[in-house]
Design an enzyme around this catalytic site. Structure first.
Site, PDB file in Angstrom:
ATOM      1  N   ASP A 191     -16.728 -44.955 -82.230  1.00  0.00           N
ATOM      2  CA  ASP A 191     -16.861 -44.344 -81.091  1.00  0.00           C
ATOM      3  C   ASP A 191     -16.139 -45.023 -79.925  1.00  0.00           C
ATOM      4  O   ASP A 191     -16.522 -45.132 -78.617  1.00  0.00           O
ATOM      5  CB  ASP A 191     -18.443 -44.293 -80.472  1.00  0.00           C
ATOM      6  CG  ASP A 191     -19.058 -45.723 -80.811  1.00  0.00           C
ATOM      7  OD1 ASP A 191     -18.233 -46.929 -80.853  1.00  0.00           O
ATOM      8  OD2 ASP A 191     -20.057 -46.061 -80.483  1.00  0.00           O
ATOM      9  N   THR A 214     -24.607 -53.244 -88.457  1.00  0.00           N
ATOM     10  CA  THR A 214     -23.067 -53.194 -88.502  1.00  0.00           C
ATOM     11  C   THR A 214     -22.581 -54.089 -89.873  1.00  0.00           C
ATOM     12  O   THR A 214     -21.796 -53.856 -90.608  1.00  0.00           O
ATOM     13  CB  THR A 214     -22.612 -53.656 -87.227  1.00  0.00           C
ATOM     14  OG1 THR A 214     -23.006 -54.970 -87.055  1.00  0.00           O
ATOM     15  CG2 THR A 214     -22.494 -52.560 -86.216  1.00  0.00           C
ATOM     16  N   HIS A 244       0.386  -3.388 -65.188  1.00  0.00           N
ATOM     17  CA  HIS A 244      -1.130  -3.401 -64.655  1.00  0.00           C
ATOM     18  C   HIS A 244      -1.872  -2.765 -65.168  1.00  0.00           C
ATOM     19  O   HIS A 244      -1.731  -1.387 -65.785  1.00  0.00           O
ATOM     20  CB  HIS A 244      -1.034  -2.808 -63.145  1.00  0.00           C
ATOM     21  CG  HIS A 244       0.007  -2.376 -62.748  1.00  0.00           C
ATOM     22  ND1 HIS A 244       1.258  -2.650 -61.870  1.00  0.00           N
ATOM     23  CD2 HIS A 244       0.558  -0.931 -63.302  1.00  0.00           C
ATOM     24  CE1 HIS A 244       2.004  -1.757 -61.846  1.00  0.00           C
ATOM     25  NE2 HIS A 244       1.613  -0.917 -62.367  1.00  0.00           N
ATOM     26  N   ASN A 289     -22.069 -44.388 -75.941  1.00  0.00           N
ATOM     27  CA  ASN A 289     -23.228 -44.027 -76.644  1.00  0.00           C
ATOM     28  C   ASN A 289     -24.161 -43.201 -75.855  1.00  0.00           C
ATOM     29  O   ASN A 289     -24.892 -42.860 -76.273  1.00  0.00           O
ATOM     30  CB  ASN A 289     -23.853 -45.548 -76.219  1.00  0.00           C
ATOM     31  CG  ASN A 289     -23.583 -46.862 -77.282  1.00  0.00           C
ATOM     32  OD1 ASN A 289     -23.230 -46.594 -78.282  1.00  0.00           O
ATOM     33  ND2 ASN A 289     -23.000 -47.887 -76.548  1.00  0.00           N
ATOM     34  N   LYS A 328     -22.233 -38.595 -83.318  1.00  0.00           N
ATOM     35  CA  LYS A 328     -21.618 -39.122 -82.046  1.00  0.00           C
ATOM     36  C   LYS A 328     -20.343 -39.214 -82.158  1.00  0.00           C
ATOM     37  O   LYS A 328     -19.728 -38.901 -81.360  1.00  0.00           O
ATOM     38  CB  LYS A 328     -22.409 -40.578 -81.934  1.00  0.00           C
ATOM     39  CG  LYS A 328     -21.812 -41.275 -80.508  1.00  0.00           C
ATOM     40  CD  LYS A 328     -22.393 -42.555 -80.265  1.00  0.00           C
ATOM     41  CE  LYS A 328     -21.975 -43.566 -81.275  1.00  0.00           C
ATOM     42  NZ  LYS A 328     -22.520 -44.838 -80.762  1.00  0.00           N
ATOM     43  N   LYS A 335      -4.443  -7.931 -77.284  1.00  0.00           N
ATOM     44  CA  LYS A 335      -5.128  -8.595 -78.525  1.00  0.00           C
ATOM     45  C   LYS A 335      -4.316  -8.198 -79.659  1.00  0.00           C
ATOM     46  O   LYS A 335      -4.188  -7.230 -79.880  1.00  0.00           O
ATOM     47  CB  LYS A 335      -6.505  -8.348 -78.354  1.00  0.00           C
ATOM     48  CG  LYS A 335      -7.192  -8.983 -79.653  1.00  0.00           C
ATOM     49  CD  LYS A 335      -8.717  -8.326 -79.994  1.00  0.00           C
ATOM     50  CE  LYS A 335      -8.583  -7.135 -80.660  1.00  0.00           C
ATOM     51  NZ  LYS A 335      -8.016  -7.089 -81.878  1.00  0.00           N
ATOM     52  N   ALA A 377     -18.657 -45.287 -88.767  1.00  0.00           N
ATOM     53  CA  ALA A 377     -18.937 -43.978 -88.372  1.00  0.00           C
ATOM     54  C   ALA A 377     -20.298 -43.393 -88.807  1.00  0.00           C
ATOM     55  O   ALA A 377     -20.269 -42.097 -88.962  1.00  0.00           O
ATOM     56  CB  ALA A 377     -17.711 -43.057 -88.582  1.00  0.00           C
ATOM     57  N   ALA A 383       1.319  11.151 -67.840  1.00  0.00           N
ATOM     58  CA  ALA A 383       0.455  10.621 -67.229  1.00  0.00           C
ATOM     59  C   ALA A 383      -1.001  11.395 -67.617  1.00  0.00           C
ATOM     60  O   ALA A 383      -0.978  12.788 -67.425  1.00  0.00           O
ATOM     61  CB  ALA A 383       0.732  10.489 -65.777  1.00  0.00           C
ATOM     62  N   ASN A 430     -17.884 -59.141 -76.208  1.00  0.00           N
ATOM     63  CA  ASN A 430     -17.241 -58.408 -77.616  1.00  0.00           C
ATOM     64  C   ASN A 430     -16.932 -56.984 -77.666  1.00  0.00           C
ATOM     65  O   ASN A 430     -17.877 -56.056 -77.398  1.00  0.00           O
ATOM     66  CB  ASN A 430     -18.409 -58.754 -78.626  1.00  0.00           C
ATOM     67  CG  ASN A 430     -17.998 -58.443 -80.031  1.00  0.00           C
ATOM     68  OD1 ASN A 430     -16.768 -57.953 -80.478  1.00  0.00           O
ATOM     69  ND2 ASN A 430     -19.042 -57.789 -80.831  1.00  0.00           N
TER      70      ASN A 430
END
Length: 458
Positions: A102, A78, A362, A227, A22, A350, A9, A422, A169
């Protein structure tokens, strides 16, 4: 026999054209590296080492607690990346999986099968290979006249005949551990890239008369290495199909799987129905017999059984059994709906808790409020909870009735069975069972309309 793993990585991922490393780009709501680590964890691994390099600290911050890692300061290929794990692994007896971070589509079942095949062949090295419809860009598997693996040739080093070979591979291997680290000391940078290729150890093993095996993948999609952004989108599409298929097998109805986006960590119960154009992200739980209609978006939330989400957004919230929201409602972070709560058209909530049976039908905003059971919010009600600097709380007790177009100026408390008229602007606490009227008295000026600009006569 002990099993070990090395996850690569360290790469920058230049073709991604991104400031993000990546391996941290996401597929189905989880980084590619996290997908690989999940698959590796499904195999009984004694020691797992992650090789980090580019933006190492950002990558390390995402690793599961206790994960061992080694920093590759210079990215020299590698082979070099694996070799720097020597201090942690070189003296261990066992077999070591080497896999790229990846390759998010590879499964734990495939890795387990690869180990089994490696042991059955009594091999020094086993390569996970695949038959590629278009092998361009991949290293090719070169076999001898007997069909045995001879070597791996990288695309840039391949001649025309080698480029015509379709067995590729995948970049995933299992090695006898001590043999691997011994061979890594023999590889050189004599190649087109001027790097230490891990694949060069295969030729070293062959020359030493050791067994090199190849296990061909049944599903080519698992071999995808990402990639660039094009490959990332391919991985996303394949992963999404895989996720959706599993949910349908488990008893979830997806009306249009092609437009249904479900992240990898989402849990969904049986008999739930999900309509088209729905996105469900993050660590979300959805219970049984839930209806989620067209256009809804749910993220990091709990939606329990027998709920309905109609064309709405639910973020970091919890809906208890039998609650329903929408259409066009928005539950923002920190919202908790108790059982049988109704949140209707164009309602935003919230950081609030609504008690059992409460209704906001509503055009309502409820923020930073604790609301009891069976409270009714009339259309146009808002809690005014922000003074430009601080947020304030509102408390509304059981059975209160909030009249349409009420503005509740927090902080305050509205008592049990209280009623706001109201159009009221509520600025003080309202006692239990009181009727609050907070508006100007209506006055009718007879005949005055004739003097107003709007007047059009009889």
């Amino acid at each position: 026999m002990n099993k070990f793993a090395i996850v690569l990585a360290a790469g920058k991922g230049t073709r991604m054209k991104s400031a993000l490393p990546k391996v941290l780009h996401q597929v189905a709501g989880k980084s590619m590296l996290a997908h690989v680590l999940t698959s590796v964890s499904e195999v009984e691994i004694a020691k797992n080492v992650v090789i980090v390099g580019h933006e190492a600290d950002r990558v390390i911050a995402t690793l599961p607690k206790g994960t061992q890692f080694v920093k590759q300061v210079e990215q020299l290929g590698t082979g070099h990346a694996v070799r720097i794990a020597a201090d942690l692994l070189a003296n261990e007896d066992g077999a070591t999986l080497v896999i790229a971070g990846d390759t998010p589509l590879i499964t734990g079942q495939t890795l387990e099968a690869l180990f089994d095949y490696h042991f059955a062949q009594n091999a020094t090295a086993t390569i996970l290979t695949a038959i590629a419809p278009n092998p361009t860009g991949y290293g090719r598997i070169i076999r001898d006249e007997n069909g045995s693996v001879e070597k791996i040739v990288e695309q840039k080093d391949a001649n025309d005949f080698e480029k015509s070979i379709t067995e590729i591979n995948t970049g995933t291997y299992i090695f006898d551990n001590k043999s691997l680290f011994k061979a890594l000391n023999e590889i050189t940078t004599d190649n087109a890239q001027g790097e230490y290729y891990l694949t060069d150890v295969i030729e070293i093993f062959k020359k030493a008369g050791q067994t090199v095996a190849a296990h061909i993948l049944d599903d080519f999609d698992e071999s995808l290495g990402v990639n660039d952004r094009v490959a990332l989108s391919q991985a996303e599409l394949t992963m999404r199909k895989r996720i959706n298929h599993q949910h349908m097998v488990n008893g979830v109805t997806l009306i249009d799987p092609a437009t249904t986006y479900i992240d990898s960590e989402v849990t969904i119960g049986e008999e739930t129905v999900i309509e088209a154009n729905v996105t469900i992200k993050g660590n979300t739980f959805i219970g049984k017999n839930v209806l989620i209609t067209n256009g809804s978006r749910i993220e990091n939330s709990e939606i329990h059984s027998n709920c309905e989400v109609r064309n709405s957004t639910v973020e970091e919230s919890r809906m208890s059994v039998g609650s329903n929201v929408g259409p066009y409602a928005h539950l923002r972070p920190g919202t908790v709906l108790s059982e049988e709560v109704h949140v209707g058209n164009f309602v935003e909530i919230k950081g609030s808790t609504l008690g059992k049976g409460t209704k906001a039908g509503h055009l309502t905003y409820i923020g930073n409020a604790t609301v009891g059971e069976k409270v009714n919010f009339g259309a146009g009600t808002i809690t005014a909870n922000f003074d430009g600097k601080n947020k304030f709380n509102t408390e509304i007790d059981d059975f209160a009735f909030i009249g349409s177009n009420s503005t509740i100026i927090a902080p305050l408390h509205i008592g049990k069975n209280a009623l706001t008229a109201a159009g009221s602007v509520v600025t003080e606490d309202v006692p239990d069972e009181a009727v609050e009227i907070g508006r100007g008295k209506q006055v009718n000026k007879l005949g005055r309309a004739k003097k107003m600009p709007h007047y059009r006569g009889q």
